[in-house]
Design a protein around this motif. Structure first.
Motif, PDB file in Angstrom:
ATOM      1  N   SER A  20       0.807  -1.214   0.000  1.00 43.34           N
ATOM      2  CA  SER A  20       0.000   0.000   0.000  1.00 43.34           C
ATOM      3  C   SER A  20       0.845   1.272   0.000  1.00 43.34           C
ATOM      4  O   SER A  20       0.307   2.368   0.008  1.00 43.34           O
ATOM      5  N   ARG A  22       2.254   3.066  -2.251  1.00 39.24           N
ATOM      6  CA  ARG A  22       2.408   3.515  -3.636  1.00 39.24           C
ATOM      7  C   ARG A  22       1.938   4.959  -3.744  1.00 39.24           C
ATOM      8  O   ARG A  22       1.218   5.464  -2.887  1.00 39.24           O
ATOM      9  N   PHE A  23       2.339   5.621  -4.799  1.00 40.46           N
ATOM     10  CA  PHE A  23       2.095   7.049  -4.963  1.00 40.46           C
ATOM     11  C   PHE A  23       0.615   7.401  -4.866  1.00 40.46           C
ATOM     12  O   PHE A  23       0.245   8.381  -4.228  1.00 40.46           O
ATOM     13  N   SER A  24      -0.241   6.598  -5.498  1.00 40.11           N
ATOM     14  CA  SER A  24      -1.671   6.925  -5.504  1.00 40.11           C
ATOM     15  C   SER A  24      -2.255   6.918  -4.099  1.00 40.11           C
ATOM     16  O   SER A  24      -3.124   7.741  -3.782  1.00 40.11           O
ATOM     17  N   ASN A  25      -1.793   6.034  -3.229  1.00 34.89           N
ATOM     18  CA  ASN A  25      -2.292   6.016  -1.850  1.00 34.89           C
ATOM     19  C   ASN A  25      -1.821   7.240  -1.075  1.00 34.89           C
ATOM     20  O   ASN A  25      -2.582   7.801  -0.276  1.00 34.89           O
ATOM     21  N   TYR A  26      -0.565   7.661  -1.279  1.00 32.22           N
ATOM     22  CA  TYR A  26      -0.088   8.888  -0.637  1.00 32.22           C
ATOM     23  C   TYR A  26      -0.911  10.088  -1.116  1.00 32.22           C
ATOM     24  O   TYR A  26      -1.281  10.955  -0.326  1.00 32.22           O
ATOM     25  N   TRP A  27      -1.183  10.130  -2.415  1.00 30.46           N
ATOM     26  CA  TRP A  27      -1.949  11.225  -3.002  1.00 30.46           C
ATOM     27  C   TRP A  27      -3.342  11.312  -2.384  1.00 30.46           C
ATOM     28  O   TRP A  27      -3.759  12.367  -1.919  1.00 30.46           O
ATOM     29  N   TRP A  28      -4.062  10.207  -2.373  1.00 29.90           N
ATOM     30  CA  TRP A  28      -5.434  10.215  -1.859  1.00 29.90           C
ATOM     31  C   TRP A  28      -5.482  10.432  -0.357  1.00 29.90           C
ATOM     32  O   TRP A  28      -6.398  11.089   0.151  1.00 29.90           O
ATOM     33  N   GLU A 163      -3.652  -1.616  -9.673  1.00 28.26           N
ATOM     34  CA  GLU A 163      -3.658  -1.381 -11.102  1.00 28.26           C
ATOM     35  C   GLU A 163      -2.905  -2.491 -11.823  1.00 28.26           C
ATOM     36  O   GLU A 163      -1.876  -2.957 -11.351  1.00 28.26           O
TER      37      GLU A 163
END
Length: 188
Positions: A20, A22-28, A163
């Protein structure tokens, strides 16, 4: 990149699996934190009639129902952000796949949810590995994954959830693993 292959020698293959973190989790987690705290401060500002927001004046809101709704959504958003940050900190799904021909064992390791089963470890002998299976499903919910087929067990997923990886990356990883273990490749 989904997995990072680290080969310590010609007889040991180790793949790091991104969980978990990953960049998208940090972003959200960041976006939900900002929104949740903003809504919560707006609700509290309307109740106290004192502005707590540096960029807006929420003291003009009537507490019932507007301020109460803002405080409710702010609390829900803050709790969701707390869960997202906790999942990043605990790195759910992170781990590694290790294929060791020196010891003759395959070891799959993942971090799970807190509790007595947080450490998920699956170990098997390399001669029990029957094949590497590739699953490719296109459409609205695409799925591209690698599985380890072992005698007497269910297929064990080797790729992370999330993804889908590119077809070329999936094929290269599957071929490399099948070649390393000396087993057939199914599903391509």
């Amino acid at each position: 990149m989904t997995t990072q292959t680290i080969s310590t020698s010609d007889r040991v293959l180790r793949q790091q699996i991104l969980g978990s973190r990953r960049f998208s989790n940090y972003w959200w987690a960041t976006i939900v934190s900002i929104g949740g705290i903003g809504f919560l401060l707006a609700g509290i500002s309307s109740y106290l009639h004192k502005n707590l927001l540096p960029f807006s004046d929420a003291t003009g809101l009537i507490f019932v129902p507007q301020g109460l709704a803002m405080a409710f959504y702010g609390t829900a958003g803050t709790l969701l952000a707390l869960y997202l940050w906790l999942s990043i900190f605990l790195d759910f799904g992170g781990g590694y796949n290790e294929f060791n021909q020196e010891t003759g064992f395959v070891k799959i390791f993942r971090w799970g949810f807190p509790g007595k089963n947080r450490r998920i470890e699956i170990s098997s002998r390399t001669e029990d590995v029957q094949a590497i299976r590739v699953e490719i499903r296109e459409g609205l919910n695409p799925r591209r994954a690698l599985y380890l087929r072992i005698k007497g067990r269910r297929d064990i997923p080797l790729t992370r959830v999330g993804e889908p990886m590119s077809l070329s990356e999936l094929e290269n990883q599957a071929a490399q693993l099948a070649r390393f273990l000396g087993v057939p490749l199914e599903g391509l």
